[in-house]
Scaffold this motif. Structure first.
Motif, mmCIF file in Angstrom:
data_model
loop_
_atom_site.group_PDB
_atom_site.id
_atom_site.type_symbol
_atom_site.label_atom_id
_atom_site.label_comp_id
_atom_site.label_asym_id
_atom_site.label_seq_id
_atom_site.Cartn_x
_atom_site.Cartn_y
_atom_site.Cartn_z
ATOM 1 N N GLN A 282 -3.532 2.309 7.616
ATOM 2 C CA GLN A 282 -2.755 1.834 8.806
ATOM 3 C C GLN A 282 -1.755 2.942 8.907
ATOM 4 O OE1 GLN A 282 -1.893 -2.157 7.977
ATOM 5 N NE2 GLN A 282 -3.909 -2.734 8.634
ATOM 6 N N LYS A 283 -1.071 3.392 7.684
ATOM 7 C CA LYS A 283 0.140 4.126 7.841
ATOM 8 C C LYS A 283 -0.430 5.670 7.963
ATOM 9 C CE LYS A 283 4.428 4.814 5.179
ATOM 10 N NZ LYS A 283 4.956 4.394 3.836
ATOM 11 N N TYR A 284 -1.574 6.238 7.397
ATOM 12 C CA TYR A 284 -1.918 7.670 7.237
ATOM 13 C C TYR A 284 -3.367 7.864 7.989
ATOM 14 C CZ TYR A 284 2.079 7.770 3.915
ATOM 15 O OH TYR A 284 3.053 7.493 3.232
ATOM 16 N N GLY A 285 -3.927 7.019 8.448
ATOM 17 C CA GLY A 285 -5.192 6.846 8.994
ATOM 18 C C GLY A 285 -5.717 8.339 9.649
ATOM 19 N N ASP A 286 -4.944 8.909 10.386
ATOM 20 C CA ASP A 286 -5.212 10.250 10.967
ATOM 21 C C ASP A 286 -4.949 11.364 9.934
ATOM 22 O OD1 ASP A 286 -2.632 10.087 11.249
ATOM 23 O OD2 ASP A 286 -2.438 10.244 13.457
ATOM 24 N N GLU A 287 -4.677 11.191 8.754
ATOM 25 C CA GLU A 287 -4.426 12.177 7.802
ATOM 26 C C GLU A 287 -5.147 12.159 6.868
ATOM 27 O OE1 GLU A 287 -0.097 12.936 6.775
ATOM 28 O OE2 GLU A 287 0.406 11.389 8.077
ATOM 29 N N ILE A 288 -5.800 10.913 6.651
ATOM 30 C CA ILE A 288 -6.791 10.908 5.462
ATOM 31 C C ILE A 288 -8.095 11.670 5.452
ATOM 32 C CG2 ILE A 288 -7.874 9.192 3.916
ATOM 33 C CD1 ILE A 288 -5.644 7.377 4.525
ATOM 34 N N ALA A 289 -8.506 12.545 4.678
ATOM 35 C CA ALA A 289 -9.836 13.272 4.660
ATOM 36 C C ALA A 289 -10.739 12.423 4.043
ATOM 37 C CB ALA A 289 -9.623 14.521 4.125
ATOM 38 N N THR B 284 -13.944 3.952 5.834
ATOM 39 C CA THR B 284 -13.805 5.115 6.221
ATOM 40 C C THR B 284 -14.684 5.598 7.058
ATOM 41 O OG1 THR B 284 -15.747 5.120 4.267
ATOM 42 C CG2 THR B 284 -13.904 5.891 3.420
ATOM 43 N N ARG B 285 -15.587 4.784 7.504
ATOM 44 C CA ARG B 285 -16.408 5.172 8.871
ATOM 45 C C ARG B 285 -15.399 4.886 10.124
ATOM 46 N NH1 ARG B 285 -21.875 2.867 7.383
ATOM 47 N NH2 ARG B 285 -22.779 5.064 6.566
ATOM 48 N N ARG B 286 -14.676 3.738 9.905
ATOM 49 C CA ARG B 286 -13.883 3.534 10.949
ATOM 50 C C ARG B 286 -12.884 4.620 11.266
ATOM 51 N NH1 ARG B 286 -10.228 -1.002 10.207
ATOM 52 N NH2 ARG B 286 -11.982 -2.050 9.361
ATOM 53 N N TYR B 287 -12.078 5.263 10.246
ATOM 54 C CA TYR B 287 -11.295 6.082 10.425
ATOM 55 C C TYR B 287 -11.651 7.615 10.062
ATOM 56 C CZ TYR B 287 -7.431 2.867 10.131
ATOM 57 O OH TYR B 287 -6.583 1.672 10.452
ATOM 58 N N LYS B 288 -13.057 7.863 10.344
ATOM 59 C CA LYS B 288 -13.565 9.149 10.186
ATOM 60 C C LYS B 288 -13.261 10.025 9.077
ATOM 61 C CE LYS B 288 -14.905 9.747 14.946
ATOM 62 N NZ LYS B 288 -14.935 8.326 15.333
ATOM 63 N N VAL C 147 -15.362 -5.491 -7.592
ATOM 64 C CA VAL C 147 -15.386 -6.633 -7.331
ATOM 65 C C VAL C 147 -16.326 -6.712 -6.109
ATOM 66 C CG1 VAL C 147 -13.187 -7.348 -8.153
ATOM 67 C CG2 VAL C 147 -13.322 -6.586 -5.743
ATOM 68 N N PRO C 148 -17.038 -8.036 -5.719
ATOM 69 C CA PRO C 148 -18.123 -7.952 -4.690
ATOM 70 C C PRO C 148 -17.430 -7.644 -3.373
ATOM 71 C CG PRO C 148 -18.074 -9.802 -6.129
ATOM 72 C CD PRO C 148 -17.027 -9.043 -6.627
ATOM 73 N N GLY C 149 -18.062 -6.933 -2.401
ATOM 74 C CA GLY C 149 -17.640 -6.383 -1.212
ATOM 75 C C GLY C 149 -16.819 -5.426 -1.366
ATOM 76 N N TYR C 150 -16.402 -4.997 -2.431
ATOM 77 C CA TYR C 150 -15.310 -3.620 -2.322
ATOM 78 C C TYR C 150 -15.884 -2.251 -2.021
ATOM 79 C CZ TYR C 150 -11.478 -0.729 -4.140
ATOM 80 O OH TYR C 150 -10.664 0.219 -4.188
ATOM 81 N N LEU C 151 -17.183 -1.995 -2.575
ATOM 82 C CA LEU C 151 -17.768 -0.720 -2.076
ATOM 83 C C LEU C 151 -18.085 -0.770 -0.452
ATOM 84 C CD1 LEU C 151 -19.695 0.111 -5.197
ATOM 85 C CD2 LEU C 151 -17.583 1.146 -4.619
ATOM 86 N N GLU C 152 -18.473 -1.824 -0.163
ATOM 87 C CA GLU C 152 -19.016 -2.194 1.271
ATOM 88 C C GLU C 152 -17.799 -1.973 2.031
ATOM 89 O OE1 GLU C 152 -19.788 -3.929 -1.177
ATOM 90 O OE2 GLU C 152 -21.932 -4.614 -1.158
ATOM 91 N N PHE C 153 -16.546 -2.553 1.666
ATOM 92 C CA PHE C 153 -15.108 -2.391 2.367
ATOM 93 C C PHE C 153 -15.004 -0.751 2.479
ATOM 94 C CE2 PHE C 153 -10.865 -1.842 1.189
ATOM 95 C CZ PHE C 153 -10.213 -2.145 2.563
ATOM 96 N N LEU C 154 -15.136 -0.125 1.386
ATOM 97 C CA LEU C 154 -14.656 1.091 1.247
ATOM 98 C C LEU C 154 -15.546 2.211 2.518
ATOM 99 C CD1 LEU C 154 -14.000 2.030 -2.302
ATOM 100 C CD2 LEU C 154 -12.358 1.503 -0.698
#
Ligand SMILES: *Cc1c(COP(=O)(O)O)cnc(C)c1O
Length: 445
Positions: free
Chosen positions: A212-219, A247-251, A236-243
């Motif tokens: 949320q804070k640095y979305g357009d700066e994170i490579a 990452t897709r959402r913020y390119k 934990v269950p769901g963690y890697l799916e969440f990552l």
């Protein structure tokens, strides 16, 4: 010195009495004059457990012999590469053959193709690969590539995950979700450290607020899909799916550091095991079969940004080295053919169940965290989900446990913040010996 430390030292001296180690001590005296701290990689110095490191001379199967002739059942396995055990005959033969034809050409050669084809066949996320000579180089290059591809500078890593010793990755966070990184090592420029956000592992909201804070700066988000360098700590269950989703959402690029997990959790690594497709994958350890090799790989679109096709530079005199490639090919061929993963898992479980039974008998708070053939003994009664949790475990007790085991001829990692490994060479009889030794050691608490 606290009385507690004194008692601990005495206990150590008594234990050390059982096993002769005069040659190891003599070696280490010489080594201390020539090497910083007597070692060529810090964890070998036994800093976390005290005492003089053992100097090894020979390995065969699951056994190691030191310069005094003591024999150890090895659960370190060179920190992971030796999934087949030491000096497996097919690997030795392949390396001998390769060096007979010349140790290095600095040009295209056949063995690099053979290993690359094995990697690509194992991991569908890899279309192209680049060989390097270590895990450190693989991750360092993956970061540069992610930055070059996205045109962004910041990366997210997780506290307690180790990714080799390149500048951007020797970063520890302060408290709070998106605290700017403070270097973990002298010599890392502050400006560079600020581009690394170090967040707690398994913490969804920390990642969410960072984006949320640095979305357009994170490579990139860089993660050990199964954390092994704070001891074994599963996602934990769901963690890697969440990552994967965020990452897709913020390119941003999702980088899996599979230097340990690749060809260890399954033939297709953690990405097959957890069914998540990363953008870039870093490999090392097992793919070199005990010789120095690393690799990074991903889709054609991302990989083609590397030189010589693209603007992101990377090179290596010994990259794709025939001797290292031959050891990797021999190792992966055996793994592919034998698919030993269920056996490795079952044997590991057997050992840990017996350790748990012993711990209960002596009322010790033992937590064994295991995924397939990777495991850690934490002396704590609470499950460990992150680095803060790992630090709460009783490391002084681990140090005593380590030395007692060493004196019984069992070689565990000289730090709780590491994974133990099982190899195909560990037989049931050897694991029975390990289980008995663990039980005897636990009598002392
Ligand atoms: C060992 C390790 C590395 C570094 O590999 P080297 O070959 O020691 O440079 C990187 N990442 C992970 C997860 C590792 O365990």
């Amino acid at each position: 010195m606290t009385p507690f430390l004194l008692v601990e030292m005495k206990v150590k001296i008594i234990y050390n009495f059982y096993m002769l180690n005069s040659q190891s001590k003599a070696y280490f005296k010489r080594a201390e004059r020539l090497f910083v701290g007597g070692v060529n990689s810090p964890v070998r110095a036994f800093g976390a457990v005290g005492g003089t490191p053992v100097c090894m001379r020979k390995g065969k199967g699951a056994w190691l012999w030191d310069v005094d002739g003591n024999r150890y059942l090895d659960f370190v396995l060179s920190w992971g590469p030796l999934i087949l055990g030491h000096a497996r005959k097919e690997v030795v033969r392949a390396v001998k053959r390769a060096v007979t034809f010349g140790a290095s050409f600095g040009a295209c050669s056949e063995l690099e193709l053979e290993l690359a084809e094995l990697l690509v066949s194992a991991m569908p996320s890899l279309e192209k690969v680049r060989f390097v000579s270590s895990g450190t180089e693989a991750v360092m290059t993956a970061i540069r590539l992610a930055r070059g591809f996205t045109g962004k500078d910041k990366i997210i890593k997780f506290i307690g995950c180790y990714h080799g010793h390149s500048d951007s990755l020797l970063i520890k966070a302060g408290s709070g979700a998106a605290t700017m990184g403070i270097p973990d090592s002298a010599g890392v420029p502050k400006g560079l450290a600020q581009e690394t956000l170090a967040l707690p592992y398994n913490d969804f909201s920390a990642v969410r607020s960072a984006f949320q804070k640095y979305g357009d700066e994170i490579a990139a988000v860089l993660v050990e899909p199964l954390a092994c360098n704070m001891g074994v700590v599963p996602p934990v269950p769901g963690y890697l799916e969440f990552l994967r989703r965020i990452t897709r959402r913020y390119k941003a690029i999702l980088i899996f550091d599979e230097v340990i997990t690749g060809f260890r959790l399954s033939f297709g690594g953690a990405q097959e095991y957890y069914k998540i497709k990363p953008d870039l994958t870093c490999l090392g350890k097992i793919i070199g079969g005990g010789l120095p090799a690393g690799a990074l790989g991903g889709s054609k679109k991302v990989m083609d940004v590397l030189a010589p096709l693209g603007p992101v530079y990377q090179a290596g005199t010994l990259s794709g080295n025939p001797a290292a490639m031959s050891a990797g090919v021999a190792t992966l061929k055996i793994l592919k053919k034998e698919q030993p993963y269920p056996i490795l898992k079952e044997r590991t479980e057997m050992l840990l169940e017996r350790a748990q039974t012993s711990a209960k008998k002596w009322s010790l708070p033992l937590l064994t965290q295991q995924v397939e053939s990777l495991f850690t003994f934490f002396f704590t009664s609470r499950p460990v989900h992150d680095y803060a949790g790992a630090k709460e475990a009783d490391t002084a007790r681990y140090a005593r446990f380590f030395h007692s085991l060493l004196n019984k001829g069992i070689y565990f990692p000289p730090s709780q913040f590491e994974a133990c490994n099982l190899s195909l060479a560990h037989s049931r009889a050897q694991l029975d010996f390990a289980a008995k030794s663990i039980e005897e050691v636990m009598v002392h608490g």
